[in-house]
Design a protein around this motif. Structure first.
Motif, short mmCIF file in Angstrom:
data_model
loop_
_atom_site.label_atom_id
_atom_site.label_comp_id
_atom_site.label_asym_id
_atom_site.label_seq_id
_atom_site.Cartn_x
_atom_site.Cartn_y
_atom_site.Cartn_z
N SER A 159 48.76 -18.38 44.85
CA SER A 159 48.87 -17.53 46.05
C SER A 159 49.71 -18.19 47.12
CB SER A 159 47.46 -17.21 46.58
OG SER A 159 46.77 -18.42 46.84
N ASN A 160 50.09 -17.39 48.12
CA ASN A 160 50.86 -17.86 49.28
C ASN A 160 52.11 -18.63 48.88
OD1 ASN A 160 48.94 -16.71 50.96
ND2 ASN A 160 47.73 -18.57 51.02
N PHE A 161 52.85 -18.11 47.91
CA PHE A 161 54.06 -18.77 47.42
C PHE A 161 55.21 -18.54 48.39
CE2 PHE A 161 57.70 -18.59 44.22
CZ PHE A 161 57.86 -19.97 44.19
N THR A 162 55.82 -19.63 48.86
CA THR A 162 56.96 -19.53 49.78
C THR A 162 58.03 -20.53 49.37
OG1 THR A 162 56.05 -21.15 51.33
CG2 THR A 162 55.52 -18.83 51.75
N VAL A 163 59.27 -20.22 49.69
CA VAL A 163 60.38 -21.15 49.48
C VAL A 163 61.22 -21.18 50.75
CG1 VAL A 163 60.47 -20.90 46.97
CG2 VAL A 163 61.80 -19.34 48.37
N ALA A 164 61.76 -22.36 51.07
CA ALA A 164 62.58 -22.51 52.27
C ALA A 164 63.60 -23.61 52.04
CB ALA A 164 61.71 -22.86 53.47
N ALA A 165 64.83 -23.38 52.50
CA ALA A 165 65.89 -24.38 52.38
C ALA A 165 65.56 -25.56 53.28
CB ALA A 165 67.22 -23.77 52.76
N SER A 166 65.70 -26.78 52.73
CA SER A 166 65.50 -27.96 53.54
C SER A 166 66.82 -28.66 53.85
CB SER A 166 64.52 -28.93 52.89
OG SER A 166 64.29 -28.67 51.55
N SER A 167 67.87 -28.36 53.05
CA SER A 167 69.19 -28.93 53.31
C SER A 167 70.23 -28.09 52.56
CB SER A 167 69.25 -30.39 52.83
OG SER A 167 69.33 -30.43 51.42
N SER A 168 71.47 -28.59 52.49
CA SER A 168 72.50 -27.86 51.78
C SER A 168 72.36 -28.00 50.27
CB SER A 168 73.89 -28.34 52.22
OG SER A 168 74.05 -29.70 51.88
N SER A 169 71.48 -28.90 49.81
CA SER A 169 71.32 -29.09 48.36
C SER A 169 69.86 -29.09 47.91
CB SER A 169 71.97 -30.40 47.93
OG SER A 169 71.34 -31.49 48.57
N SER A 170 68.94 -28.69 48.79
CA SER A 170 67.53 -28.68 48.39
C SER A 170 66.76 -27.52 49.01
CB SER A 170 66.85 -30.00 48.73
OG SER A 170 66.78 -30.16 50.12
N ILE A 171 65.78 -27.04 48.24
CA ILE A 171 64.87 -25.98 48.67
C ILE A 171 63.46 -26.46 48.33
CG2 ILE A 171 64.07 -23.62 48.18
CD1 ILE A 171 67.02 -22.86 47.73
N THR A 172 62.54 -26.27 49.27
CA THR A 172 61.16 -26.68 49.04
C THR A 172 60.30 -25.45 48.79
OG1 THR A 172 61.45 -28.63 50.42
CG2 THR A 172 59.18 -27.90 50.04
N ALA A 173 59.55 -25.51 47.70
CA ALA A 173 58.61 -24.44 47.34
C ALA A 173 57.19 -24.92 47.62
CB ALA A 173 58.76 -24.10 45.86
N SER A 174 56.34 -24.00 48.09
CA SER A 174 54.93 -24.35 48.28
C SER A 174 54.06 -23.17 47.91
CB SER A 174 54.66 -24.83 49.71
OG SER A 174 54.97 -23.81 50.63
N TRP A 175 52.82 -23.47 47.52
CA TRP A 175 51.89 -22.45 47.04
C TRP A 175 50.48 -22.99 47.12
CZ3 TRP A 175 55.33 -25.27 44.20
CH2 TRP A 175 54.80 -26.22 43.34
N GLN A 176 49.52 -22.13 46.80
CA GLN A 176 48.12 -22.54 46.72
C GLN A 176 47.58 -22.15 45.36
OE1 GLN A 176 46.48 -20.57 50.16
NE2 GLN A 176 46.98 -22.27 51.49
N LEU A 177 46.47 -22.77 44.97
CA LEU A 177 45.84 -22.44 43.69
C LEU A 177 45.55 -20.94 43.61
CD1 LEU A 177 43.27 -25.35 43.45
CD2 LEU A 177 44.94 -24.79 41.69
#
Length: 105
Positions: free
Chosen positions: A9-27
């Motif tokens: 649940s609560n799956f989100t993705v956001a760019a952290s730089s020009s070459s990386s994206i951070t994904a986060s979620w919950q169980l």
């Protein structure tokens, strides 16, 4: 014991730089885990790419964030995540999209 019946649940993705994206979620919700979640699989690919996505396997149920590095700058990427038990994979989340940043931004 079975595979999870719902995606994380609560799956989100956001760019952290020009070459990386951070994904986060919950169980996934407790009543849909169907056993002990052993980890997650994070899928990603360039938006519009028709081949198989890249897969990152996270073999730890307490890690619910992952930085994906080495991506192309200012490019749209599509992500999905699933949880797995010792029996197998649960369903994929819906796709989330993020665009890497431009150089120097």
């Amino acid at each position: 014991m079975a595979v999870p019946s719902k995606s994380p649940s609560n799956f989100t993705v956001a760019a952290s730089s020009s070459s990386s994206i951070t994904a986060s979620w919950q169980l996934p919700p407790k009543d849909s885990r169907n056993g002990i979640v052993r980890g997650f699989k994070l899928y990603y690919k360039k938006r519009g790419y028709t081949g198989l996505p890249n897969t990152l396997i996270i073999r730890n149920e307490t890690i619910c964030t992952k930085a994906v590095i080495g991506l192309e700058k200012y490019t749209e990427y599509e992500f999905q995540v699933l949880a797995f038990t010792s029996i197998g994979d649960g369903p994929n989340s819906s796709a989330e999209v993020a665009t890497t940043k431009e150089d120097g931004k």
